[in-house]
Structure formats: C-alpha cells, structure tokens
Scaffold this motif. Structure first.
Motif, PDB file in Angstrom:
ATOM      1  N   GLU A  19       2.404  49.518  -6.104  1.00 15.80           N
ATOM      2  CA  GLU A  19       3.594  48.914  -5.115  1.00 15.80           C
ATOM      3  C   GLU A  19       2.802  48.436  -3.842  1.00 15.80           C
ATOM      4  N   LYS A  21       4.005  47.135   0.299  1.00 15.30           N
ATOM      5  CA  LYS A  21       5.003  46.810   1.566  1.00 15.30           C
ATOM      6  C   LYS A  21       4.341  45.392   2.193  1.00 15.30           C
ATOM      7  N   CYS A  74      10.826  36.959  -1.667  1.00 16.91           N
ATOM      8  CA  CYS A  74      10.740  38.280  -0.895  1.00 16.91           C
ATOM      9  C   CYS A  74       9.943  38.010   0.141  1.00 16.91           C
ATOM     10  N   GLY A  77       8.907  43.310   5.309  1.00 13.55           N
ATOM     11  CA  GLY A  77       9.628  44.505   5.043  1.00 13.55           C
ATOM     12  C   GLY A  77      10.190  44.939   3.740  1.00 13.55           C
ATOM     13  N   ASP A  78       9.778  43.871   2.561  1.00 15.45           N
ATOM     14  CA  ASP A  78      10.084  44.165   1.294  1.00 15.45           C
ATOM     15  C   ASP A  78       9.026  44.785   0.700  1.00 15.45           C
ATOM     16  N   THR A  79       9.241  45.615  -0.202  1.00 13.44           N
ATOM     17  CA  THR A  79       8.373  46.375  -1.040  1.00 13.44           C
ATOM     18  C   THR A  79       8.197  45.721  -2.541  1.00 13.44           C
TER      19      THR A  79
END
Length: 91
Positions: A19, A21, A74, A77-79
């Motif tokens: 993942e 961010k 996205c 601020g999105d992951t």
C-alpha cells in the motif's frame, strides 16, 4: 518509486501486497512489472506490466490506450494498494 528487489518466484508466501498513501499529487499509479521495465512509463502501459492509475481509475494491462476496468479515482490523502497471487499471477 520502484522496488529494489523482485518478488521471488519460489516464495512460500501465496500473496505479495503493498500500500501507499498519496501525500500530494493526482497522476499516481501503482502496479507490478518485469524487473527490466522502463520506469519512464506508468505501470500497465507497456508489456509485462499491470497498473492502477489514480487520475482516471483505470486498470491497465500492457496497454496504454485502453483500461481493462475502471474504478473510482483517487488522489491526495488516499491510501491505495495492490497485491499479486504468486501461484497464479492474478493481480
């Protein structure tokens, strides 16, 4: 950003997942590619690669001109994350 090591083909782990961010920006992409992939291209635009592109929500598989699936866009601020099943190659 690119990893400095490959996913081992003989791994006992069935899944590799990561993942990230998005701290700033919108034209961000994540994916998997061959170890000699040209980093000047987004993942999924060239052969031996697959990628998710945040700016249009597209999943690209070896084709810069057409997304195979489209999901939600996205940005900052999105992951986002992506995984691969090592036994089948499914992403």
């Amino acid at each position: 950003m690119q990893a400095n090591c490959a996913i081992p083909l003989t791994s006992p782990l069935p899944i590799f997942y990561y993942e990230m961010k998005i701290l700033k920006g919108f034209a961000v992409a994540i994916g998997f590619a061959h170890n000699e992939y040209n980093c000047m291209y987004q993942p999924g635009w060239e052969r031996c690669s697959v990628g998710f592109h945040c700016d249009d929500g597209g999943i690209f598989i070896q084709n810069a001109n057409q997304a195979s699936n489209v999901f939600e866009k996205c940005g900052t601020g999105d992951t986002i994350g992506m995984g691969i099943y090592t036994r089948t190659g499914e992403v």
